[in-house]
Design a protein around this motif. Structure first.
Motif, PDB file in Angstrom:
ATOM      1  N   LEU A 332      32.076  93.793  71.840  1.00 34.27           N
ATOM      2  CA  LEU A 332      30.723  93.279  71.592  1.00 34.27           C
ATOM      3  C   LEU A 332      30.274  92.363  72.727  1.00 34.27           C
ATOM      4  O   LEU A 332      29.076  92.346  73.090  1.00 34.27           O
ATOM      5  N   TYR A 333      31.177  91.607  73.298  1.00 37.52           N
ATOM      6  CA  TYR A 333      30.831  90.750  74.447  1.00 37.52           C
ATOM      7  C   TYR A 333      30.366  91.601  75.620  1.00 37.52           C
ATOM      8  O   TYR A 333      29.339  91.300  76.258  1.00 37.52           O
ATOM      9  N   VAL A 334      31.073  92.676  75.909  1.00 36.93           N
ATOM     10  CA  VAL A 334      30.678  93.560  77.007  1.00 36.93           C
ATOM     11  C   VAL A 334      29.343  94.240  76.699  1.00 36.93           C
ATOM     12  O   VAL A 334      28.469  94.352  77.578  1.00 36.93           O
ATOM     13  N   ALA A 335      29.149  94.691  75.458  1.00 36.55           N
ATOM     14  CA  ALA A 335      27.904  95.375  75.101  1.00 36.55           C
ATOM     15  C   ALA A 335      26.707  94.447  75.183  1.00 36.55           C
ATOM     16  O   ALA A 335      25.636  94.833  75.679  1.00 36.55           O
ATOM     17  N   ILE A 445      36.167  98.856  74.276  1.00 33.77           N
ATOM     18  CA  ILE A 445      35.590  98.202  75.463  1.00 33.77           C
ATOM     19  C   ILE A 445      34.918  99.222  76.371  1.00 33.77           C
ATOM     20  O   ILE A 445      33.797  99.006  76.868  1.00 33.77           O
ATOM     21  N   LEU A 446      35.567 100.358  76.595  1.00 33.91           N
ATOM     22  CA  LEU A 446      34.972 101.393  77.445  1.00 33.91           C
ATOM     23  C   LEU A 446      33.727 101.994  76.800  1.00 33.91           C
ATOM     24  O   LEU A 446      32.740 102.288  77.490  1.00 33.91           O
ATOM     25  N   ALA A 447      33.756 102.185  75.478  1.00 38.15           N
ATOM     26  CA  ALA A 447      32.568 102.704  74.792  1.00 38.15           C
ATOM     27  C   ALA A 447      31.420 101.709  74.838  1.00 38.15           C
ATOM     28  O   ALA A 447      30.247 102.101  74.942  1.00 38.15           O
ATOM     29  N   LEU A 454      25.617 101.261  70.556  1.00 32.68           N
ATOM     30  CA  LEU A 454      25.723 102.648  70.108  1.00 32.68           C
ATOM     31  C   LEU A 454      27.111 103.209  70.423  1.00 32.68           C
ATOM     32  O   LEU A 454      27.697 103.947  69.617  1.00 32.68           O
ATOM     33  N   GLY A 455      27.664 102.851  71.573  1.00 31.64           N
ATOM     34  CA  GLY A 455      29.010 103.299  71.913  1.00 31.64           C
ATOM     35  C   GLY A 455      30.059 102.699  70.994  1.00 31.64           C
ATOM     36  O   GLY A 455      31.016 103.386  70.597  1.00 31.64           O
ATOM     37  N   PHE A 460      33.745 103.510  66.561  1.00 28.45           N
ATOM     38  CA  PHE A 460      34.172 103.132  65.213  1.00 28.45           C
ATOM     39  C   PHE A 460      34.106 104.330  64.276  1.00 28.45           C
ATOM     40  O   PHE A 460      35.004 104.531  63.445  1.00 28.45           O
ATOM     41  N   ALA A 461      33.042 105.151  64.392  1.00 24.83           N
ATOM     42  CA  ALA A 461      32.934 106.349  63.547  1.00 24.83           C
ATOM     43  C   ALA A 461      34.036 107.350  63.872  1.00 24.83           C
ATOM     44  O   ALA A 461      34.560 108.024  62.974  1.00 24.83           O
TER      45      ALA A 461
END
Length: 532
Positions: A332-335, A445-447, A454-455, A460-461
């Motif tokens: 979440l920090y990266v996003a 992290i990559l997503a 959205l990634g 998670f899905a």
């Protein structure tokens, strides 16, 4: 066009069994070819057909001894000096033979006061007993019969404290390597004849003894049959630890999520057996496997049952929150910093800008570097000796973190987040699940770098769909969430009082659902001490 292959339910059939559709199935044909080739390999495997061939092979070892009582005596002893106990040989076997050296093997067997000595003819049984520490007594009067006398020398360590699942309150006993000692630790906790122990031998080279434990009349017979079939179907040369068995009998060996609980506590195994589950114990391994299990059970510490139920429930919720924080916080920090910086409040945004000023790396590269540093420190601390490992972990983390912030390679806020994620991953009571949590942080992290929130949602899905399809000995992995079992929620995310847990979990499908009768609450009324 070939029809799709249908996979059978694990609860009623063995692992990897397939049926062929009307037009044939490629997977089924490959599986049949593999089974046929395995049978051919087994049939062509070299074996000892005679006692002379066995002696020829044993004489290659310098610790193999051949002892004849006297020059004209018809009795000869064969044994491996490295695996027998010399006291048994010199104090029990040899004195008895010297007194009755002219008797038959049956009379010699009765004269030797050692349990489980037997007369056998099969060379395979003879070889197995010889390698496990038995003495072969052979008489020229009966050339095809041999007396096998157990004289095994076992070096054991005493029962000690649990090292992985340590608890402040409760029993302080842990499993050790010998199988018989571990069975004793369980039988003294369940002293009833319904506790069934079935022993098998697996491993072409190791010949490891394995025991399957369950409670007759309580455990699901299909689960017992499935586990027994998978244990007996194991084809592997050397089984060193129970983790080998866990990988070989897992429903999905490619999954990163553990599908059986690996525990070192005999009290936990006894409790799970009482619920209707089954257990596997391997000789030489200080851990036991239990199943079927669920995802929620990996976050339930056995110490929860030693605490009042409100405190235990709060601790379980804290663990679940810690795991979600460990997996999602860095992603979440990266996003947020890459795509959704408008969500950051103005006061916090000024702090983030000042902390990242002068840092040459993007947030994802910065997060990956810190996560890898944490993993390096953890691996170094685990591989070094105990006293040095603790020092390296603490001092190395402080020195490297401070130096990285001072050098402008990372921000202090991300350093705090990564340190908290590493700390939160240690809250899992089961060590195997802790390793999984450490691993799945990186795909998130990559997503997050790829598509932002959205990634993260897509990743998670993806993991959720994998957990929905995963099973443990044929039982759904996400029970009691999916399929929903409301009655099993009493001991999942939180733990209700014992008086409300009168039934065993529905997901196990135990033969006997009732655990005990609901106590009469009138007997618990407090009587006043002061008479009116």
């Amino acid at each position: 066009m070939n029809a799709p292959c249908i996979k059978l339910d694990y609860s009623t059939h063995g692992k990897g069994e397939y049926i062929k559709s009307n037009w044939g199935c490629v997977v089924f044909r490959k599986w049949k070819q593999h089974r046929l080739q395995r049978k051919i390999n087994q049939s062509t495997r070299p074996s000892t057909h005679s006692f002379e061939e066995l002696l020829k092979t044993c004489r290659l070892s310098s610790d193999f001894e051949i002892y004849q009582l006297s020059k004209n005596s018809p009795i000869t002893l064969y044994y491996y000096a490295s695996v027998i106990k010399p006291e048994i040989l010199h104090d029990e076997i040899l004195p008895a033979l010297q007194q009755v050296n002219q008797l038959s093997l049956e009379e010699l067997r009765q004269a030797i006061s050692i349990e489980n000595n037997e007369i056998i003819e099969a060379v395979e049984d003879l070889m197995d007993g010889l390698m496990r520490g038995s003495v072969i007594i052979h008489s020229t009067q009966t050339p095809k019969q041999f007396l096998l006398v157990p004289a095994e020398h076992i070096e054991n360590r005493s029962v000690s404290l649990p090292e992985v699942e340590f608890s402040v309150v409760g029993p302080k006993e842990a499993f050790v390597e010998p199988l018989q000692t571990n069975l004793n630790l369980i039988r003294k906790r369940i002293p009833i004849p319904e506790l069934v122990v079935k022993e098998y031998t697996i491993g072409d080279l190791s010949k490891s003894k394995t025991a399957i434990l369950y409670l007759h009349g309580i455990a699901n017979e299909q689960v017992v049959h499935t586990l027994t079939q998978r244990i007996t179907d194991i084809q592997f040369d050397q089984i060193v630890d129970s983790s080998f068995v866990a990988q070989l009998i897992a429903d999905d060996s490619n999954s990163v999520f553990p599908q059986l609980i690996d525990t070192e506590r005999p009290d936990r195994v006894a409790s799970l057996l009482a619920e209707g589950k089954v257990a596997v114990i391997l000789d030489g391994s200080p851990h036991a496997l239990t199943g079927p299990t669920s995802f929620v059970e990996f976050f339930s510490a056995f110490e929860d049952y030693f605490l009042p139920w409100p405190i235990a429930s709060i601790f379980r919720l804290i663990r679940l929150f810690a795991i979600l924080f460990s997996v999602l916080s860095t992603a979440l920090y990266v996003a947020v910093l890459t795509y959704h910086y408008e969500m950051i409040p103005t006061t916090l945004l000024n702090t983030l800008v000042s902390s990242r000023s002068g840092i040459p790396f993007p947030p994802v590269f910065e997060a990956l570097i810190l996560e890898l540093v944490i993993e390096l420190l953890r691996e170094a601390g685990a591989r070094l000796p105990a006293k040095i490992g603790q020092t390296i972990g603490i001092v190395g983390g402080i020195v490297i973190g401070t130096a990285a912030v001072d050098a402008g390679l990372t921000s202090n806020i991300l350093l705090i987040i990564v340190a908290l994620t590493g700390l939160a991953s240690f809250t899992t009571p089961i060590y195997q699940m802790g390793n999984t949590i450490r691993l799945i942080r990186f795909p998130f992290i990559l997503a997050a770098q790829w598509l932002g929130f959205l990634g993260v949602a897509a990743c998670f899905a993806l993991f959720l769909s994998h957990l929905l399809a995963l099973t443990s000995l044929g039982h759904p992995y996400l029970v009691p969430i999916y399929p929903l079992r409301v009655a099993d929620l009493k001991d999942s995310f939180f733990r209700l009082p014992f008086r409300l847990q009168t039934k065993r979990p529905q997901s196990i499908r135990a033969q006997k659902q009732n655990r005990f009768n609901k106590p009469n609450e009138k007997n618990h009324l407090i009587q006043p001490d002061i008479e009116e």
